[in-house]
Design an enzyme around this catalytic site. Structure first.
Site, PDB file in Angstrom:
ATOM      1  N   SER A 143      36.218  28.093  39.882  1.00  0.00           N
ATOM      2  CA  SER A 143      35.287  28.398  41.446  1.00  0.00           C
ATOM      3  C   SER A 143      33.677  27.678  41.081  1.00  0.00           C
ATOM      4  CB  SER A 143      35.126  30.004  41.973  1.00  0.00           C
ATOM      5  OG  SER A 143      36.262  30.099  42.048  1.00  0.00           O
TER       6      SER A 143
ATOM      7  N   GLY B 215      37.765  38.583  35.875  1.00  0.00           N
ATOM      8  CA  GLY B 215      36.691  37.913  35.974  1.00  0.00           C
ATOM      9  C   GLY B 215      35.374  38.032  36.530  1.00  0.00           C
TER      10      GLY B 215
ATOM     11  N   LYS C 204      43.599  36.059  36.337  1.00  0.00           N
ATOM     12  CA  LYS C 204      42.573  35.841  36.258  1.00  0.00           C
ATOM     13  C   LYS C 204      42.430  37.182  37.479  1.00  0.00           C
ATOM     14  CE  LYS C 204      37.926  34.417  36.941  1.00  0.00           C
ATOM     15  NZ  LYS C 204      36.964  33.390  37.312  1.00  0.00           N
TER      16      LYS C 204
ATOM     17  N   SER D 273      38.927  38.615  39.475  1.00  0.00           N
ATOM     18  CA  SER D 273      37.347  38.371  40.156  1.00  0.00           C
ATOM     19  C   SER D 273      37.601  39.114  42.002  1.00  0.00           C
ATOM     20  CB  SER D 273      36.693  36.960  41.099  1.00  0.00           C
ATOM     21  OG  SER D 273      37.612  36.288  39.898  1.00  0.00           O
TER      22      SER D 273
END
Lengths: 303, 303, 303, 303
Positions: free
Chosen positions: B47, B191, B166, B168
C-alpha cells in the site's frame, strides 16, 4: 464533436465467461437481443461488467465488440477508471479510439482517507482536460468506500468535458441537492434500480442499471410511462421490481444477475473468481422472484 | 526451495517519483541506506508503495531493482494482488521469476458484499496452489473494506504455501484469537506501527511498517529491546512513535511519509495523483513531531 | 475525601432478574462469592448491568446493596450517565449519598453528529465540577456510536475530579497515545477482555470486565502474573480467554454472560426485554468453550 | 376507540428552554402559531424535542400542554420509547391518560449487536399488546445505530395496534419495498425532509418533520401541491428546501433548528447540554439559507 444526450435507460452489461474465459459470441448474442429493446444504450466495463476482473486487452475487445454489434441508435459508454489519474487518462484515450460516446469514471478508492474533495476535484479535472471523449463521473460508495460531495459535483459539472454523473449511492437527497445547480445538458443518471421512478420524479435524466440486463423491458417501461405522465402505472411497475433489484444487486450481486439472465433467455454464465457462482439457495430465491414478477407484469397489463 | 523465516521489522518501501515519473536512482539510494540498518527486509509494491498507481511494467522493474540492490541478508517480499484470482496468480508468477522470497497478497475488495469467507478461502487456496513462491495473506480493512475472519486465517495457515499474514487492522484481539491456532513457522506480521510492542508481547513475529521508511532504527530498536526482554524500554520507544505513526498513516498517509523521508535524508518526493503532495499544515505538523521525536530519542539514550 | 486508586481487575456486575423482576437476594449471593476473589472492586449499573433497563429506584437499590454487601477492601463504582448533562449530575449526586468510590460516566450518544469534542469537553467538565465524587470517563463506541478523542482524554485528565477512563474501544493505539500524557494517579482501565495482557504491557492500570462475572479468578490471574513479571504465563492465560470473551461480549453479549454465570455457580438468569435469553445454539457454544477453558486452565497449572 | 388517520405533514416540535429550564409559555405560543397552519398535527417528545434530555415529569407536562393548546383538528403524537420493553409500556400508558392519538416508539439502541429482528419483533409486539393507544414504529438508524428490516415492518404492520411507521433512514428503497405489503390504513410517514416529494410519489402518507417547526407552510405546501397533482411545483418547492433541511438536521441539528425558529418568529432558544447553542458560523449559514429561501418562495409565487 457533438455530444449525445444521455437520457433514458441504459443496461450495464455483464461480461460473459465460459470456463473463466471471455466469450465474444455470447456477448454479441446478448447485445443483439438488447438491440430490439428501448434501451438507450449500453455501459461496458462497469461494476456489473466485472471490469476489475479483466485485463486491458480483454477490456478493449469487449468495447470493440459492443461498438460493432450495437444498433446505430444505441449509445456506448465504457467504464475506464484506474486508481491513478494518469492511468485513467491513458486507458480512456485508448478506448476513445473506438469512437465510443463517453467514459464512465468511478472515483478512486484505495487511499480512502486521503481522497478529499480537493483530491477528487483535481483528479477529475485532470482527466477531463486530457481525454478525447466526454466523461461521466461515477459515485458508488458501497463498492469504493468513497463518496462525492454534492457541492463537488456542481463544480465538476461546469467543466465542458464532464457531461454527467451516475449515482449509485441510493441517496435521493443527493439528487435533490445537486439537480437545481446543474448546467443544462448535464445528465444525472441513477444507478439504483429501486429508485428509478422517484428519481425521475425529481428530475433525473435516466438510469444505468444492472437489472436491465435481465428485465430490460420492465426497466424501459418505467421510463416511458413516466414520460407519458402515467405516474400511478410507473409507480407500480417500480415497486414490482424492488425485490428483484435487491436480490440482483445488494444481496447476491453479479452472480445472481447472471443467473437471472440465464433464466430469461440471455447468456449469464458464471462470474470470475473471487466471485462465486450463485449457490442453490440464491438460485431458488431468484426463480421465485422472477415467477412473481412475471405474474405481476401480466396483472398490470390487464389493468 | 527452502522458505526463509519472516520475522523482525520490514520496511514497506515507498515508490519514488520525480515529476510523476518513476525514479530508479532514488529507489536504489534509499535501499542502500536501509541496507545498513537492522531491517529484516523490504516489501515492494505494498500500500505504501502506491502499488495501485503503477503499471505492471513499472512494478516489475521496482521489484527487480530491489532484488539487485538489497544486501544479501535482506528478505524481499512483493505485493502482487490483483482483484481477480487468475490475474493475481499470473502476476505473482511473473514476479516470482525475480527470485523473491514471498508475495504479499491483500484481499480483493471491489465486490465487498460478495466477498464472504467462502469466497476468500477459495481465492487464497487457488492462488497458493498455483504460484511458485510462498504467500503472505494481507488484511487491511481500512483500505479494502473487507476483513478476514480469525477462523479463516487459521484454515488458510494450514496450506503449506501460505506462510504468514500481515494484519493492518489494528485489532489485537484478532492476533490473540489467531496466534494459538497457527502452525509452527507461520508468521504473524503486524501492520500497525502503533502496536509493534504489544503485538510482540502477544507473540507476533514482527512487523511490516510504512513508518520504518522514515525511522528504521527506532522501529528495529523496539524489536531488539523486546527480544532482549527490556520491556520498559521497548514500551517507551513504542509510545514515542505513536503520534508520528498516526500522522504518517491514518491522518496524512503516504504524502506525509514521503515528506518525513525527505526531512530525514531519504528521498520521499511527491505521490502520484489522485494523492496530493502534503500541504503546508501537514508539513508543519510532521516537522514538529520529528523534532519532538529526536529529542525523546536522545532522552532515552541518556537513561 | 481521599480518592482510592483504581487499579487491578474489576467485575462489571450483571443485574439479576427473576421473571423480569429484580432479585436482591441473587445479587447479594453473587457479591458474596466475588468477595472471596482478588477482584479490586465492582462496577454496578454498567453496560453489563443493563443500566439502561432499570428505573432510577431500582438503580439506587442495587448500588446500595452492593455497598452493603461488598467486603471492605472492594472498590464500588456506579454507572451514572444520563443523556443530558444536568440529569447526569443529579443522578450522580443522588448515588454519591451512598458513599461509593466513583461514578463511571459513558459518553452521551443520541445526537451523534453534534457530539463534537467541544460538546463532550463541556459535558464532562460541567459534571466534574458539580458532582461530589470522582468520575471515570467511559468510552464505548460500539454501543454509543461516539468516540472520545485521545487529545480530549488528556485534557479531561487534568481536571482534579476526573480520575480515570474506562476504554472499551478495543483500540490499543488509543491507549498508547494517551498514556504518556496522563497525570500521575490517573487510571486507564481497559474494557476489552481480550486485551488485558497487552494493555497492561502498555501501562494500563487494570480492567473493568464483563467476563470477570463468570471467570473472576482467570481474570485476576492475568493481572497478578503480569505484576510478578511472569509474562509468558500471563500471555497464555490471556489467549485462553479470548474466545470466551468474544462469545460473552461481541457475539452474544449479556444473555451469554448470564448463561455462563449460571453454568459456573453464580446466578445469571435472563436479561430484560428487548434482550432475549440466550438461544440453544448460543448455550451449546458457551458450554463447549467453558469446557475447553476448564481443560486449558488445568494444563496451565501443571506446567 | 376510533383511530385517526395519520397523513399529511406533522411538525416534530422542539422543547423550549430558558436558561436550561423548560418554558411552558413559549411552548404554548409556538403551538398557537402552528394551529393556524395546515399541519396535520404535532409530535411531542421526538428526537427534535430532545426527549432524551427531559425527565418523565417534564415529558408528561409538555404533552399535557400540547393536548390542551392544540386546536381540535390537530393530531397529537408523543414519543414514548424507553430502552426496555417494560419501561416503554409503562411510560406509554402513563401518557395515554392524556388522551393522545398515538405513541411514536423508536427502536431500542443500546445493545446494538443483540437487537436482531427477532428481538425487535418481540419488543414491538409486547408493547402493542399492552398499551392503550395505537403505536407508530420509529426507524432512525442515524441516531440509534439500529435499522428495522423491511420484512419486519410488514410483519409488525399486521398487528391491529401498530398503525404506522415513521422512517427517518432517508432510504426510499425501503419505502418502495415496504409499501406494497402494508395493510390498508397503515401509515408510512417520512422522517427525511429532503424526500417528502419523492416519498409521496411512491405512496407515503405524509411526513413528520423537524423543519416544519421553522417553515411549516412550505412543508404543507409540498403536500397540498402533490395532492392537487401539481407535480412540477411540488418538485421545485421540495428542492428549495433541501439545503435548509440539511443544515437543520444532518449538519447542525436541533441547535440550528432552534436558531432558525428564532429568526422566523417562533421561540427556539438554546438546547440542553451536551448540545451546544449554534455557533456563529452556523448562525451565519442559517441566515443566508433562510434569505435565499425567502427569495425563492417569492419567485415561485410569481410564476
Amino acid at each position: 464533436m457533438s455530444t449525445r444526450v444521455f437520457k433514458g435507460i441504459f443496461a450495464a452489461l455483464t461480461t460473459p465467461f465460459v470456463d473463466g474465459e471471455i466469450s465474444a459470441s455470447h456477448f454479441k448474442e446478448n447485445i443483439k437481443k438488447y438491440n430490439t429493446t428501448d434501451l438507450a444504450g449500453y455501459v461496458i466495463l462497469g461494476s456489473t461488467g466485472e471490469a476489475v476482473h479483466l485485463t486491458d486487452e480483454e477490456s478493449f475487445m469487449f468495447v470493440k465488440i459492443a461498438k460493432e454489434t450495437s444498433s446505430s441508435g444505441k449509445i456506448i459508454i465504457a467504464g475506464t477508471a484506474r486508481e491513478s489519474t494518469r492511468l485513467t487518462i491513458e486507458f480512456t484515450n485508448h478506448l476513445a479510439s473506438l469512437d465510443i460516446d463517453a467514459a464512465l469514471i468511478r472515483t478512486p478508492s484505495y487511499f480512502k482517507s486521503q481522497l478529499t474533495s480537493e483530491a477528487l476535484k483535481n483528479h477529475y479535472f485532470s482527466i477531463a482536460d486530457n481525454v478525447k471523449i466526454p466523461i461521466l463521473v461515477y459515485n458508488i460508495p458501497q463498492n469504493t468506500g468513497v463518496s462525492i460531495d454534492a457541492s463537488l459535483v456542481c463544480e465538476l459539472a461546469r467543466h465542458p468535458n464532464i457531461v454527467g454523473i451516475k449515482d449509485s449511492s441510493g441517496n435521493l437527497a443527493f439528487l435533490s441537492e445537486v439537480i437545481p445547480n446543474l448546467p443544462p445538458g448535464f445528465s444525472f443518471l441513477l444507478g439504483a434500480g429501486s429508485l428509478i421512478f422517484p428519481g425521475l420524479c425529481l428530475g433525473a435524466s435516466g438510469a444505468i442499471l444492472a437489472m436491465a440486463d435481465a428485465v430490460p423491458d420492465q426497466c424501459t417501461n418505467i421510463y416511458s410511462l413516466f414520460c407519458q405522465n402515467k405516474m400511478e402505472q410507473a409507480k407500480h411497475l417500480q415497486m414490482d421490481l424492488v425485490l428483484l433489484n435487491k436480490l440482483l444487486t445488494q444481496i447476491y450481486g453479479v452472480p445472481a444477475l447472471k443467473y437471472a439472465m440465464d433464466c430469461l433467455g440471455f447468456y449469464g454464465g458464471d462470474p470470475r473468481s473471487p466471485l462465486l457462482p450463485l449457490n442453490d439457495e440464491g438460485r431458488e430465491k431468484v426463480r421465485i422472484i422472477l415467477e412473481k414478477l412475471s405474474h405481476l407484469v401480466k396483472t398490470r397489463k390487464n389493468i
